[in-house]
Design a protein around this motif. Sequence first.
Motif, PDB file in Angstrom:
ATOM      1  N   VAL A 184      72.084 -59.213  37.339  1.00  0.00           N
ATOM      2  CA  VAL A 184      71.558 -60.476  37.855  1.00  0.00           C
ATOM      3  C   VAL A 184      70.054 -60.518  37.608  1.00  0.00           C
ATOM      4  CG1 VAL A 184      71.206 -59.512  40.187  1.00  0.00           C
ATOM      5  CG2 VAL A 184      71.509 -61.986  39.907  1.00  0.00           C
ATOM      6  N   CYS A 209      74.008 -65.096  38.771  1.00  0.00           N
ATOM      7  CA  CYS A 209      74.176 -65.751  40.055  1.00  0.00           C
ATOM      8  C   CYS A 209      73.644 -67.172  39.938  1.00  0.00           C
ATOM      9  CB  CYS A 209      73.435 -64.996  41.153  1.00  0.00           C
ATOM     10  SG  CYS A 209      74.029 -65.361  42.822  1.00  0.00           S
ATOM     11  N   ARG A 248      81.495 -69.103  38.543  1.00  0.00           N
ATOM     12  CA  ARG A 248      82.103 -67.783  38.392  1.00  0.00           C
ATOM     13  C   ARG A 248      82.490 -67.533  36.934  1.00  0.00           C
ATOM     14  NH1 ARG A 248      83.012 -65.219  43.177  1.00  0.00           N
ATOM     15  NH2 ARG A 248      82.818 -66.515  45.038  1.00  0.00           N
ATOM     16  N   ALA A 301      79.503 -66.200  35.252  1.00  0.00           N
ATOM     17  CA  ALA A 301      79.312 -64.783  35.590  1.00  0.00           C
ATOM     18  C   ALA A 301      80.254 -63.898  34.788  1.00  0.00           C
ATOM     19  CB  ALA A 301      79.525 -64.562  37.089  1.00  0.00           C
ATOM     20  N   SER A 330      72.044 -53.586  39.783  1.00  0.00           N
ATOM     21  CA  SER A 330      72.619 -54.724  40.487  1.00  0.00           C
ATOM     22  C   SER A 330      71.887 -54.919  41.805  1.00  0.00           C
ATOM     23  CB  SER A 330      74.111 -54.465  40.740  1.00  0.00           C
ATOM     24  OG  SER A 330      74.654 -55.417  41.619  1.00  0.00           O
ATOM     25  N   CYS A 351      74.868 -58.825  45.878  1.00  0.00           N
ATOM     26  CA  CYS A 351      75.498 -60.003  46.466  1.00  0.00           C
ATOM     27  C   CYS A 351      75.781 -61.105  45.451  1.00  0.00           C
ATOM     28  CB  CYS A 351      74.617 -60.558  47.585  1.00  0.00           C
ATOM     29  SG  CYS A 351      72.901 -60.885  47.083  1.00  0.00           S
ATOM     30  N   GLN A 352      75.481 -60.878  44.185  1.00  0.00           N
ATOM     31  CA  GLN A 352      75.599 -61.924  43.158  1.00  0.00           C
ATOM     32  C   GLN A 352      77.033 -62.071  42.668  1.00  0.00           C
ATOM     33  OE1 GLN A 352      74.032 -58.922  42.587  1.00  0.00           O
ATOM     34  NE2 GLN A 352      75.410 -58.037  41.073  1.00  0.00           N
ATOM     35  N   HIS A 353      77.282 -63.164  41.895  1.00  0.00           N
ATOM     36  CA  HIS A 353      78.608 -63.385  41.322  1.00  0.00           C
ATOM     37  C   HIS A 353      78.998 -62.256  40.372  1.00  0.00           C
ATOM     38  CE1 HIS A 353      79.412 -67.173  43.094  1.00  0.00           C
ATOM     39  NE2 HIS A 353      78.601 -67.916  42.345  1.00  0.00           N
ATOM     40  N   GLN A 359      79.401 -59.079  39.825  1.00  0.00           N
ATOM     41  CA  GLN A 359      79.477 -57.817  40.552  1.00  0.00           C
ATOM     42  C   GLN A 359      79.663 -56.630  39.607  1.00  0.00           C
ATOM     43  OE1 GLN A 359      79.782 -57.079  44.271  1.00  0.00           O
ATOM     44  NE2 GLN A 359      78.427 -58.843  44.050  1.00  0.00           N
TER      45      GLN A 359
END
Length: 538
Positions: free
Chosen positions: A132, A201, A205, A208, A231, A234-236, A238
Motif C-alpha cells: 500500500v 487501498c 477490491r 487491489a 504492509s 488494514c488496506q485492501h 492484504q
Amino acid sequence: MKNYLKISAEDNVAVALENMNAGEVIDRAVMSITIKETIPVKHKFALQDFDKNDTIVMYGVPVGKVVKPIAKGELISTENIIHVAASYAYKEKAYKNPLVKIENLEEKTFLGYHRTDGQVGTGNYWIFVPMVFCQNRNLKVLREAFEAELGYKKENPYKLQLRKLVSGESEEVFIEDVESKSEKVFENIDGIKFLTHEGGCGGTRDDAQALVNLLSGYIKNPNVAGATVLSLGCQHAQISLIQEALDRHFKTDKEVLYFEQQQYSSENEMLVSAVNQTYKALKAANEISRKPAPLSKLSIGLECGGSDGFSGITANPLIGLVADKINALGGRSILSEFPELCGVEQDLIDRSPNKDVAGKFIDLMERYNKKAHEVGSGFDMNPSPGNIKDGLITDAIKSAGAATKGGRSAIADVLDYAEYATKPGLNLLCTPGNDVESTTGLAGSGANMILFSTGLGTPTGNPICPVIKIASNSMLPAKMKDIIDFDAGRLISEGLPQEALADELIDLIIEIASGKKKTCADRLGQDDFIPWKRGVSL
C-alpha cells in the motif's frame, strides 16, 4: 534510393522517406504522380484521387475514411481523413509460422541466472514491495540505506555540478563519468529495487487484486532473486492476498519476507527487522552466478513509445523479425498495448490457435474500448500530438505499424493484465498504450528483456527488466544519444538489410542479457513503475 515507400501492394497511399516538394514527379510502372504540395518526411501522400467516404489503405488494411476529396499527390492529413478500422470476427483458419533464419542462432547462448522453476534471468535483483502507498516513505528510508551501504548508489551528477559552480569551477559533470560511492558488497546481485506505487487501498477490491497479481508477477519474474514485502495491515491489498497468489497462480520457491507495521510496537522496530532479515537473504541470493543459457530462455516484451512515421517501417518490423526468431528457437515474446492493435484484429484472430484464444482477445479488446467510450474517449483517440506531428494521424495507421512488433508468429496465448506468460511463442498482453503502464505490465508477465522502439525519443526504463531502446530513424540517436541503444533507421539511411540488422540486434541482446553491457535506461537509473488501475488509459 527511392524517396517514398509503398508498404503493401494493396496500399493507396505512400510514405515520404524525405521531405518532398510540390512539383516533384514520381514515375511508377503504371502511372506518373506529380506531388501537389509539400509532403513532410514520414507523412503520407495519395497515390490516387479520393472522393469523400473512400477508404485509405496502409499495410494492406483500412486505416482511414476520407472526409473531403484528396487529389493524387496531395498530403494525407487530419484535415481530410478520420480514423476507420476494419470489422473482424472469428473464422476457423489454419495458420503456419513463418520460416525464419535461425541456423546461426541455435548454438548461441547468454549468461543468465538459472531459477529452480526453469526460468533464466538476465539480471539478479532483490525487490522491496509495498502492499500500500502508506509504506512508500519507509521504502524511501530503506532505499537510502541499502543503496548507500551496499554500493549501489551513485553520486548525483547535478549535485556535483552545483558543488563545482559554488566553488567557482565551470567544468561540466557527465552522468557516465559518475561512479558508485563505494564498491558493491554483493558481486552477484545486480541491484536492489524499490517498487513504490499509489495503490493498495482507496480503490476497488478488484484494483487491489490486480495490484497483488502484478506484484506477484514481479516476484516470480526470473530477473528477481527474492522480495521484501512491507504492509500497513488494514488496506485492501492484504499480505494474505499476495501469499495466496504466489501459492496458486505465480508459484515460486523464492524467499519472500513479510513485514506488517501494525504488528510492531514502532516503525523503527519493523524497519530494523526488515534490514536484518533482508541482509541475511541477500547473502544467500548472492550465491547464484551467471551460467550459459540458450536463447530459448529469453522472454521478450515488445513495446513502442514516442512513435513516428518510420516506426512501422524500420524499428517495429525489425523487432518483429527478432521476435519471430526467438519464438522459432522455443523462446517467448509478449506483445502489449491493446489500443494500438485497433484495426489489425482480424490478422491476430486469424493467427490464433483456436476459438477460445481468439474469443478472449476479442472480449478484452471490446470491453476495453467500451469502457473508453463510456467516458467520452475511445481507441481512435490514442495517437498523441507527437504521433500526429510525425505522420501517425489515425489510430489505425499507428496500430498497423505498431502490430509489426509482433512479427508473423502464430498466437500462443492471450493474457489479461497481470497474467503470467507461460507458453512459448507470441503472447498478446492487454495493457494500455501508455509506455510505463505497459512496460510495467510486461515485466509483471515475466519478460526478462524488453525491446522498445521509438521515433521521437523516450527515456522509459524498468526496475528489473532491461529495456533496449531502438530508434526508428538515424536522426534520433545522433540527437538523443544518451537514451538510444540501437539505430534501426539505418535500414533507410544506409540501406542495410533487415536480416543484418536483426543479427546485430540479437548480438546486443545477448551482451545485455549476459550483464556485459548496460542499457541507456539502466545507466540513467530509469526505474519506471506504474501499475495500471483498470480505468481508461490509452
